[in-house]
Design a protein around this motif. Structure first.
Motif, mmCIF file in Angstrom:
data_model
loop_
_atom_site.group_PDB
_atom_site.id
_atom_site.type_symbol
_atom_site.label_atom_id
_atom_site.label_comp_id
_atom_site.label_asym_id
_atom_site.label_seq_id
_atom_site.Cartn_x
_atom_site.Cartn_y
_atom_site.Cartn_z
ATOM 1 N N ASP A 188 0.835 -1.198 0.000
ATOM 2 C CA ASP A 188 0.000 0.000 0.000
ATOM 3 C C ASP A 188 0.873 1.252 0.000
ATOM 4 O OD1 ASP A 188 -2.384 -1.434 0.050
ATOM 5 O OD2 ASP A 188 -2.420 -1.519 2.242
ATOM 6 N N LEU A 189 0.311 2.316 -0.527
ATOM 7 C CA LEU A 189 0.993 3.611 -0.529
ATOM 8 C C LEU A 189 1.224 4.046 0.917
ATOM 9 C CD1 LEU A 189 2.009 5.990 -2.245
ATOM 10 C CD2 LEU A 189 -0.288 6.956 -2.083
ATOM 11 N N ALA A 190 2.466 4.443 1.227
ATOM 12 C CA ALA A 190 2.800 4.859 2.584
ATOM 13 C C ALA A 190 3.857 5.948 2.526
ATOM 14 C CB ALA A 190 3.311 3.676 3.403
ATOM 15 N N VAL A 191 3.911 6.772 3.577
ATOM 16 C CA VAL A 191 4.923 7.825 3.692
ATOM 17 C C VAL A 191 5.542 7.737 5.079
ATOM 18 C CG1 VAL A 191 3.219 9.564 4.418
ATOM 19 C CG2 VAL A 191 5.386 10.297 3.407
ATOM 20 N N THR A 192 6.859 7.881 5.144
ATOM 21 C CA THR A 192 7.549 7.910 6.432
ATOM 22 C C THR A 192 8.442 9.143 6.469
ATOM 23 O OG1 THR A 192 9.321 6.480 5.592
ATOM 24 C CG2 THR A 192 7.545 5.402 6.784
ATOM 25 N N VAL A 193 8.630 9.669 7.672
ATOM 26 C CA VAL A 193 9.458 10.854 7.890
ATOM 27 C C VAL A 193 9.944 10.799 9.337
ATOM 28 C CG1 VAL A 193 7.509 12.334 8.555
ATOM 29 C CG2 VAL A 193 9.571 13.374 7.571
ATOM 30 N N ASP A 194 11.070 11.408 9.590
ATOM 31 C CA ASP A 194 11.578 11.535 10.956
ATOM 32 C C ASP A 194 10.447 12.119 11.810
ATOM 33 O OD1 ASP A 194 12.998 11.921 13.257
ATOM 34 O OD2 ASP A 194 14.490 13.270 12.389
ATOM 35 N N SER A 195 10.166 11.533 12.958
ATOM 36 C CA SER A 195 9.019 11.979 13.757
ATOM 37 C C SER A 195 9.243 13.332 14.426
ATOM 38 C CB SER A 195 8.656 10.928 14.804
ATOM 39 O OG SER A 195 9.747 10.727 15.690
ATOM 40 N N VAL A 196 10.502 13.767 14.542
ATOM 41 C CA VAL A 196 10.792 15.088 15.096
ATOM 42 C C VAL A 196 11.771 15.777 14.158
ATOM 43 C CG1 VAL A 196 11.777 16.377 17.028
ATOM 44 C CG2 VAL A 196 10.439 14.303 17.462
ATOM 45 N N ILE A 197 11.369 16.925 13.627
ATOM 46 C CA ILE A 197 12.223 17.720 12.742
ATOM 47 C C ILE A 197 12.742 18.897 13.567
ATOM 48 C CG2 ILE A 197 12.359 19.061 10.604
ATOM 49 C CD1 ILE A 197 11.675 16.066 10.165
ATOM 50 N N ASN A 198 14.073 18.935 13.786
ATOM 51 C CA ASN A 198 14.630 20.044 14.563
ATOM 52 C C ASN A 198 14.992 21.199 13.638
ATOM 53 O OD1 ASN A 198 17.209 19.575 13.451
ATOM 54 N ND2 ASN A 198 17.714 18.119 15.094
ATOM 55 N N ASP A 199 15.496 22.290 14.213
ATOM 56 C CA ASP A 199 15.799 23.496 13.444
ATOM 57 C C ASP A 199 16.826 23.212 12.345
ATOM 58 O OD1 ASP A 199 15.562 26.284 12.871
ATOM 59 O OD2 ASP A 199 17.499 26.590 13.870
ATOM 60 N N ALA A 200 17.823 22.413 12.628
ATOM 61 C CA ALA A 200 18.861 22.115 11.632
ATOM 62 C C ALA A 200 18.292 21.310 10.462
ATOM 63 C CB ALA A 200 20.018 21.357 12.291
ATOM 64 N N GLU A 201 17.316 20.486 10.714
ATOM 65 C CA GLU A 201 16.725 19.653 9.663
ATOM 66 C C GLU A 201 15.601 20.353 8.905
ATOM 67 O OE1 GLU A 201 16.978 15.242 11.712
ATOM 68 O OE2 GLU A 201 15.430 16.613 12.422
ATOM 69 N N SER A 202 15.059 21.415 9.433
ATOM 70 C CA SER A 202 13.840 22.013 8.889
ATOM 71 C C SER A 202 13.988 22.552 7.469
ATOM 72 C CB SER A 202 13.327 23.118 9.820
ATOM 73 O OG SER A 202 14.241 24.214 9.837
ATOM 74 N N GLY A 203 15.194 22.862 7.041
ATOM 75 C CA GLY A 203 15.384 23.365 5.681
ATOM 76 C C GLY A 203 15.436 22.278 4.640
ATOM 77 N N ASN A 204 15.560 21.028 5.051
ATOM 78 C CA ASN A 204 15.670 19.926 4.094
ATOM 79 C C ASN A 204 15.024 18.674 4.689
ATOM 80 O OD1 ASN A 204 16.333 18.382 1.910
ATOM 81 N ND2 ASN A 204 18.503 18.181 2.439
ATOM 82 N N VAL A 205 13.711 18.635 4.682
ATOM 83 C CA VAL A 205 12.964 17.502 5.221
ATOM 84 C C VAL A 205 12.845 16.441 4.130
ATOM 85 C CG1 VAL A 205 10.756 16.735 6.174
ATOM 86 C CG2 VAL A 205 11.678 18.994 6.775
#
Length: 188
Positions: free
Chosen positions: A135-152
Motif C-alpha cells: 500500500d501507498l505509505a509515507v515515512t518521515v523523521d518523527s521530530v524535525i529540529n531546526d537544523a533539519e527544517s530546511g531539508n525535510v
C-alpha cells in the motif's frame, strides 16, 4: 426420382440450409479487439464497462463467451452483451482479476453447433499504488529540529511504477504546503 417394376414414377425433394462455419458466411473470420482508449490500459474507471469489438460474428450465434485470464491464472468467464453497433461489452469490475496483463479469449457457437474462437490481450491497472500488494505509505523523521527544517526528507513506498505524479501536502494543523514529489536514483 424413382420408378418401380410396374413402371410407376415417384419423386420427392427437400431443401436445407448448409451452415458449416460459425463465422460470417462472407468469409470474415471472428476477431476481437479491446477499446483501451488509446493507452493500452484498462483503468479502474473503465473496468466496469470494457468494450470488446467483435467482427465476423455470425447472425445465428447462440452464445458468445468471453474468458479473461489474469497474470496469476485466475479466469473469469462472462457472457458478452451485444450492442446495436457491433460492440460487445463485458463487466470485469468485480475485482477478481489481478492488475497486469489480461488475456481475452472469445468462443462463439452458432445454432448449427459450429464454433469459432478469437483472442487478444490488454493491461489492467485498477490501483494507483504498487502492483506488488504494498500500500501507498509515507515515512518521515518523527521530530524535525531546526537544523533539519530546511531539508525535510520524506520516504514514499508503494508508489506505482507508472505514476505520473505524486503530490505531497504537509500541514501543521494551521498552514499547509503542497509539493510534487520526485524519485531519486533509488526509486525512493
Amino acid at each position: 426420382d424413382m420408378t418401380d417394376t410396374s413402371g410407376n414414377n415417384a419423386s420427392a425433394s427437400t431443401s436445407f440450409d448448409l451452415d458449416t462455419t460459425a463465422d460470417l458466411e462472407d468469409g470474415a473470420v471472428l476477431s476481437v479487439s479491446v477499446d483501451t482508449s488509446g493507452d493500452g490500459v484498462i483503468n479502474d474507471a473503465e473496468s466496469g464497462n470494457v468494450t470488446l469489438t467483435l467482427s465476423g460474428v455470425d447472425a445465428d450465434a447462440e452464445t458468445v463467451t468471453v474468458t479473461l485470464t489474469d497474470i496469476d491464472g485466475t479466469a473469469v468467464t462472462a457472457e458478452a452483451s451485444a450492442g446495436n453497433n457491433g460492440d460487445w461489452t463485458v463487466n470485469i469490475s468485480n475485482g477478481a482479476l489481478a492488475d497486469g496483463p489480461v488475456s481475452v479469449a472469445v468462443d462463439m457457437t452458432d445454432d448449427a453447433g459450429n464454433t469459432a474462437s478469437a483472442s487478444t490481450s490488454f493491461d489492467l491497472d485498477t490501483t494507483a499504488d504498487a502492483e506488488d500488494g504494498i500500500d501507498l505509505a509515507v515515512t518521515v523523521d518523527s521530530v524535525i529540529n531546526d537544523a533539519e527544517s530546511g531539508n525535510v526528507t520524506l520516504t514514499l513506498s508503494g508508489v506505482d511504477a507508472d505514476a505520473v505524479s505524486v503530490s505531497v501536502t504537509l500541514t501543521d494543523g494551521t498552514d499547509s504546503v503542497s509539493a510534487t514529489a520526485e524519485s531519486d536514483n533509488n526509486g525512493a
